[in-house]
Write a protein that holds these residues in place. Sequence first.
Motif, mmCIF file in Angstrom:
data_model
loop_
_atom_site.group_PDB
_atom_site.id
_atom_site.type_symbol
_atom_site.label_atom_id
_atom_site.label_comp_id
_atom_site.label_asym_id
_atom_site.label_seq_id
_atom_site.Cartn_x
_atom_site.Cartn_y
_atom_site.Cartn_z
ATOM 1 N N LEU A 142 -14.840 6.451 0.336
ATOM 2 C CA LEU A 142 -15.034 6.841 1.712
ATOM 3 C C LEU A 142 -15.557 5.651 2.510
ATOM 4 C CD1 LEU A 142 -15.056 9.639 0.205
ATOM 5 C CD2 LEU A 142 -16.642 10.418 1.964
ATOM 6 N N HIS A 143 -15.138 5.518 3.764
ATOM 7 C CA HIS A 143 -15.681 4.465 4.625
ATOM 8 C C HIS A 143 -15.484 4.843 6.077
ATOM 9 C CE1 HIS A 143 -12.197 1.897 6.277
ATOM 10 N NE2 HIS A 143 -11.718 3.078 5.995
ATOM 11 N N ARG A 144 -16.162 4.109 6.957
ATOM 12 C CA ARG A 144 -15.934 4.256 8.387
ATOM 13 C C ARG A 144 -15.075 3.089 8.854
ATOM 14 N NH1 ARG A 144 -20.480 5.997 12.466
ATOM 15 N NH2 ARG A 144 -21.742 4.325 11.589
ATOM 16 N N CYS A 145 -13.979 3.416 9.527
ATOM 17 C CA CYS A 145 -13.037 2.387 9.954
ATOM 18 C C CYS A 145 -13.590 1.608 11.137
ATOM 19 C CB CYS A 145 -11.700 3.022 10.298
ATOM 20 S SG CYS A 145 -11.753 3.966 11.841
ATOM 21 N N HIS A 146 -12.817 0.660 11.619
ATOM 22 C CA HIS A 146 -13.282 -0.197 12.703
ATOM 23 C C HIS A 146 -13.577 0.595 13.970
ATOM 24 C CE1 HIS A 146 -9.650 -0.251 15.342
ATOM 25 N NE2 HIS A 146 -9.059 0.158 14.227
ATOM 26 N N ALA A 147 -12.956 1.792 14.120
ATOM 27 C CA ALA A 147 -13.181 2.602 15.306
ATOM 28 C C ALA A 147 -14.276 3.647 15.099
ATOM 29 C CB ALA A 147 -11.881 3.304 15.701
ATOM 30 N N GLY A 148 -14.908 3.654 13.924
ATOM 31 C CA GLY A 148 -16.042 4.538 13.668
ATOM 32 C C GLY A 148 -15.702 5.876 13.055
ATOM 33 N N LEU A 149 -14.433 6.115 12.693
ATOM 34 C CA LEU A 149 -14.054 7.393 12.089
ATOM 35 C C LEU A 149 -14.160 7.309 10.563
ATOM 36 C CD1 LEU A 149 -10.953 8.447 14.196
ATOM 37 C CD2 LEU A 149 -13.366 8.582 14.748
ATOM 38 N N VAL A 150 -14.382 8.474 9.944
ATOM 39 C CA VAL A 150 -14.483 8.525 8.491
ATOM 40 C C VAL A 150 -13.074 8.634 7.903
ATOM 41 C CG1 VAL A 150 -15.335 9.819 6.504
ATOM 42 C CG2 VAL A 150 -16.753 9.603 8.554
ATOM 43 N N ASP A 151 -12.747 7.679 7.045
ATOM 44 C CA ASP A 151 -11.482 7.667 6.311
ATOM 45 C C ASP A 151 -11.784 7.582 4.828
ATOM 46 O OD1 ASP A 151 -9.796 5.646 8.783
ATOM 47 O OD2 ASP A 151 -9.745 7.811 8.504
ATOM 48 N N PHE A 152 -10.820 7.952 3.994
ATOM 49 C CA PHE A 152 -10.976 7.737 2.559
ATOM 50 C C PHE A 152 -9.616 7.405 1.961
ATOM 51 C CE2 PHE A 152 -11.319 12.100 3.868
ATOM 52 C CZ PHE A 152 -10.389 12.817 3.138
ATOM 53 N N ALA A 153 -9.648 6.687 0.860
ATOM 54 C CA ALA A 153 -8.414 6.198 0.243
ATOM 55 C C ALA A 153 -8.442 6.422 -1.254
ATOM 56 C CB ALA A 153 -8.230 4.707 0.541
ATOM 57 N N ALA A 154 -7.268 6.740 -1.819
ATOM 58 C CA ALA A 154 -7.097 6.825 -3.269
ATOM 59 C C ALA A 154 -6.092 5.754 -3.676
ATOM 60 C CB ALA A 154 -6.594 8.200 -3.687
ATOM 61 N N PRO A 155 -6.418 4.930 -4.666
ATOM 62 C CA PRO A 155 -5.527 3.824 -5.035
ATOM 63 C C PRO A 155 -4.333 4.289 -5.854
ATOM 64 C CG PRO A 155 -7.391 3.873 -6.507
ATOM 65 C CD PRO A 155 -7.628 4.967 -5.498
ATOM 66 N N ILE A 156 -3.201 3.604 -5.681
ATOM 67 C CA ILE A 156 -2.014 3.813 -6.520
ATOM 68 C C ILE A 156 -1.924 2.598 -7.433
ATOM 69 C CG2 ILE A 156 0.480 4.147 -6.543
ATOM 70 C CD1 ILE A 156 0.236 5.251 -3.690
ATOM 71 N N ILE A 157 -2.307 2.778 -8.682
ATOM 72 C CA ILE A 157 -2.389 1.667 -9.637
ATOM 73 C C ILE A 157 -1.378 1.922 -10.752
ATOM 74 C CG2 ILE A 157 -3.867 0.382 -11.220
ATOM 75 C CD1 ILE A 157 -6.254 1.283 -9.526
ATOM 76 N N LEU A 158 -0.394 1.047 -10.861
ATOM 77 C CA LEU A 158 0.664 1.211 -11.858
ATOM 78 C C LEU A 158 0.540 0.135 -12.919
ATOM 79 C CD1 LEU A 158 3.293 2.555 -12.817
ATOM 80 C CD2 LEU A 158 4.536 0.985 -11.329
ATOM 81 N N ARG A 159 0.283 0.564 -14.123
ATOM 82 C CA ARG A 159 0.177 -0.345 -15.268
ATOM 83 C C ARG A 159 -0.775 -1.502 -14.984
ATOM 84 N NH1 ARG A 159 6.477 -0.425 -17.564
ATOM 85 N NH2 ARG A 159 6.644 1.837 -17.738
ATOM 86 N N GLY A 160 -1.939 -1.120 -14.433
ATOM 87 C CA GLY A 160 -2.998 -2.101 -14.198
ATOM 88 C C GLY A 160 -2.874 -2.891 -12.914
ATOM 89 N N ARG A 161 -1.845 -2.641 -12.108
ATOM 90 C CA ARG A 161 -1.646 -3.399 -10.869
ATOM 91 C C ARG A 161 -1.687 -2.483 -9.656
ATOM 92 N NH1 ARG A 161 2.723 -4.971 -7.643
ATOM 93 N NH2 ARG A 161 2.470 -6.977 -6.633
ATOM 94 N N TYR A 162 -2.478 -2.877 -8.647
ATOM 95 C CA TYR A 162 -2.604 -2.111 -7.415
ATOM 96 C C TYR A 162 -1.370 -2.345 -6.554
ATOM 97 C CZ TYR A 162 -4.280 -0.978 -2.702
ATOM 98 O OH TYR A 162 -4.412 -0.477 -1.440
ATOM 99 N N ILE A 163 -0.652 -1.239 -6.205
ATOM 100 C CA ILE A 163 0.588 -1.382 -5.442
ATOM 101 C C ILE A 163 0.552 -0.623 -4.117
ATOM 102 C CG2 ILE A 163 2.020 -1.779 -7.478
ATOM 103 C CD1 ILE A 163 2.893 1.137 -7.347
ATOM 104 N N GLY A 164 -0.531 0.070 -3.828
ATOM 105 C CA GLY A 164 -0.621 0.786 -2.574
ATOM 106 C C GLY A 164 -1.729 1.814 -2.606
ATOM 107 N N ALA A 165 -1.820 2.615 -1.529
ATOM 108 C CA ALA A 165 -2.886 3.616 -1.453
ATOM 109 C C ALA A 165 -2.434 4.774 -0.576
ATOM 110 C CB ALA A 165 -4.157 2.992 -0.893
ATOM 111 N N ILE A 166 -3.047 5.944 -0.837
ATOM 112 C CA ILE A 166 -2.912 7.079 0.073
ATOM 113 C C ILE A 166 -4.177 7.121 0.913
ATOM 114 C CG2 ILE A 166 -2.434 9.533 0.294
ATOM 115 C CD1 ILE A 166 -1.435 9.604 -2.484
#
Length: 401
Positions: free
Chosen positions: A80-104
């Motif tokens: 969880l974090h607050r973005c540059h505009a002050g809103l609460v966002d959260f992200a889940a990583p997409i990690i394939l075979r040990g490599r980060y390839i994106g996020a939701i």
Amino acid sequence: MKKLLDLVDVSVLQEIQNKFADATCVAVLICDETGVPITKASNFTSFCTYVRSSVEGLRRCILSDENVGKLAAGQQRPVLHRCHAGLVDFAAPIILRGRYIGAILCGQILMTDEELSSIVDMQMDITELSLDTEELENYFKQLSFKKKKQIEAIAELLFVTANHIVKICDAYLTKKELSKKSEKLIKELQRRSRLEKDLKETELKFLQSQINPHFLFNTLNTISRIAYMENAQETQQVTYLLAKILRYSLKNNEQYVTLEEEIEHVRNYLLIQQTRFRHKINFQLEVEQDLHLKQIPIFCIQPIIENSIVHGFEPSGEPIHISLHAYQEGNKMMITIFDDGIGIREENLSLPSKKLVQTTGIGLENVNKRLKHGYGPAWGITKIRRRERKGTEVHIEIPIS
């Protein structure tokens, strides 16, 4: 290593994202490892849409998404974090075979001040974006508040969904790898024995990892409808059960589980179905105590229960009773599953019955195949019969060692 868009069609990602957004009523976006959006935004707030209409605002949003995605990847969990505009966002990583390839990415919401103390904050001065202050303030007033407990529950489901995307990508790579191996089989006959063994093991893992999106999306739609009609208590229970089912499906790579674990998975599945269809599905269970810790192949009972619902209940919608009886007979574990649904068709009574494929993608023939692969040709599904009055009966025999 290929990028996320090379491994899964964007329409699949978009469908997953849209259904998730509809079910949770929060903004959702899938981005690559640099924070650049891959999908079209779902449920985006007017505030964020207006901020992104500025060139500098869009640049900051992408930078914010990139940073929180990498932070989540580093911790290998939702962040969880607050973005540059002050809103609460959260992200889940997409990690394939040990490599980060994106996020939701999810959020665009507000929280009370006392709940923000432990959240990473990367606020900037948005007055530098050359946007109309009055219009920006009006959009800000439209933002909704959510409690941290609600956000954490959504983040957990978001992480399970991210792992589902990883499985889709991994299945694609596995398929490509199998194709290359098959080509080598033609040219290198001396390696046939070793490669055939690899192919069988890969096939089992592939069967274990399959979750058809239709079951996921139907359940999420159910959650959405319940959330609309009720005060979210039942929604929380269904969401929790779904997360457990997906976690069981996505994280169990080992070939065997205890009978107790498989039955718990069956119960979780049936609780969701009972929520969807209310009091029309009844389940009875009778298991001898000594059998609870016995090892069985994963997904060898739940697909048969699901077959009773998909083929015995859903076509008619009439109430159905499903029973599971597990007992020991000599050196055998006997598992009997029967229902009083519309009954199996005559042409499907003899195995292989490849027509009986459930929403999990695992049909009765696949269950039988995996049991025989694990124990030998004498074991597995020994009988499928149409009951005299109504319904279907399935018998499984497994050796006790």
